[in-house]
Design a protein around this motif. Structure first.
Motif, short mmCIF file in Angstrom:
data_model
loop_
_atom_site.label_atom_id
_atom_site.label_comp_id
_atom_site.label_asym_id
_atom_site.label_seq_id
_atom_site.Cartn_x
_atom_site.Cartn_y
_atom_site.Cartn_z
N PRO A 189 0.36 -0.72 -0.06
CA PRO A 189 -0.35 0.14 -0.20
C PRO A 189 1.10 1.19 -0.41
CG PRO A 189 -1.21 -1.95 1.63
CD PRO A 189 0.55 -2.29 0.83
N ASP A 224 -3.85 5.07 0.85
CA ASP A 224 -4.51 3.84 -0.29
C ASP A 224 -3.77 2.81 1.00
OD1 ASP A 224 -5.71 2.28 -1.53
OD2 ASP A 224 -5.02 2.70 -3.33
N TYR A 265 -4.81 -0.30 -0.08
CA TYR A 265 -4.79 -1.61 -0.84
C TYR A 265 -3.08 -2.05 -1.83
CZ TYR A 265 -9.95 -2.34 -0.63
OH TYR A 265 -10.96 -2.04 0.15
N TYR A 270 -12.64 1.86 -2.00
CA TYR A 270 -11.40 1.17 -3.03
C TYR A 270 -12.05 2.96 -3.94
CZ TYR A 270 -8.20 0.94 -6.61
OH TYR A 270 -7.01 0.99 -7.86
N SER A 271 -11.04 3.77 -3.86
CA SER A 271 -10.74 5.32 -4.78
C SER A 271 -10.22 4.62 -6.36
CB SER A 271 -9.55 6.49 -4.32
OG SER A 271 -10.18 6.12 -3.10
#
Length: 239
Positions: A8, A12, A14, A163-164
């Protein structure tokens, strides 16, 4: 070629999978995921419980532990940025692998299943390299996808972060530093533009969306549909 995992980056939560899937054979298992649709890809944002055929981009000898990761499934040409031999950033264009494109098409046909109105999915995805499936006809390829995709709809636990989605669907700079537009950013732009168009110093971008909207409608003095056209154009920009 091995698909690599990137940790990540910044805020973020993820991790990312990076690499051309044309020569890769790998498998991911996840107990919770949401699928996001973009212009050129579907992105599976998941809590991965097991990786097979994936290595770390940094400290490759370290084991990959269960955790959050976003997996792109591309449907058309995409670009991954990386540094060349001289340390300069450059974009390298890739085509989705044969299996990847077939999986993208499979998700598109069954989008209502993969992106349910509420809930998410769990299961396994196995990616097959071009060397195995490049010569298959459509029927055989579809059967291969069905064999290597095992998912089911579940209720989400609430522990999976939103999630972006990046602007262009894919991952800029190999998954790092992707510029995104949040809902808050869109609302800020909308209010700022409305305040400018009203041309009244008593209204600013700090004003409520309700008051700004009412003032725009008040300007439609001639009843010629100005307000409707205005909002259609403005919303088209921020979608």
């Amino acid at each position: 070629m091995t698909v690599k995992y990137l940790d990540p980056y910044k805020d973020d939560p993820y991790g990312k999978l990076r690499g051309d899937k044309a020569e890769a054979y790998f498998k991911i298992s996840f107990d919770e995921a949401k699928v996001y649709s973009t212009d050129d890809a579907y992105i599976v944002a998941a809590f991965i419980t097991n990786y097979s055929g994936v290595v770390r981009s940094f400290k490759a000898s370290d084991a990959l532990l269960p955790g959050l990761c976003a997996i792109p499934i591309y449907g058309r040409e995409y670009e991954i940025r990386g540094k060349d031999a001289n340390g300069n950033w450059q974009g390298v264009k890739h085509q989705p692998s044969v299996f990847e494109k077939a999986l993208y098409d499979h998700i598109k046909v069954h989008e209502a299943f993969f992106i349910p109105p509420s809930g998410g999915i769990k299961g396994e995805l196995t990616f097959v390299p071009n060397g195995i499936c490049a010569s298959m006809d459509e029927a055989a390829l579809n059967a291969l996808v069905a064999t290597n995709v095992s998912t089911q709809v579940i209720d989400l636990s609430g522990k999976l972060p939103e999630y972006s989605v990046p602007f262009s669907g894919g991952f800029k700079k190999g998954g790092s530093d992707s510029k995104v537009i949040s809902i808050e950013d869109k609302l800020a732009f909308l209010k700022k533009q409305m305040a400018v168009d009203i041309n009244d110093t008593s209204f600013t971008e700090e004003s409520s969306l309700f008051s700004l909207t009412r003032q725009i409608h008040c300007k439609d003095e001639e009843g010629d549909g100005f307000a409707e056209i205005y909002f259609e154009m403005l919303m088209a920009i921020i979608r």
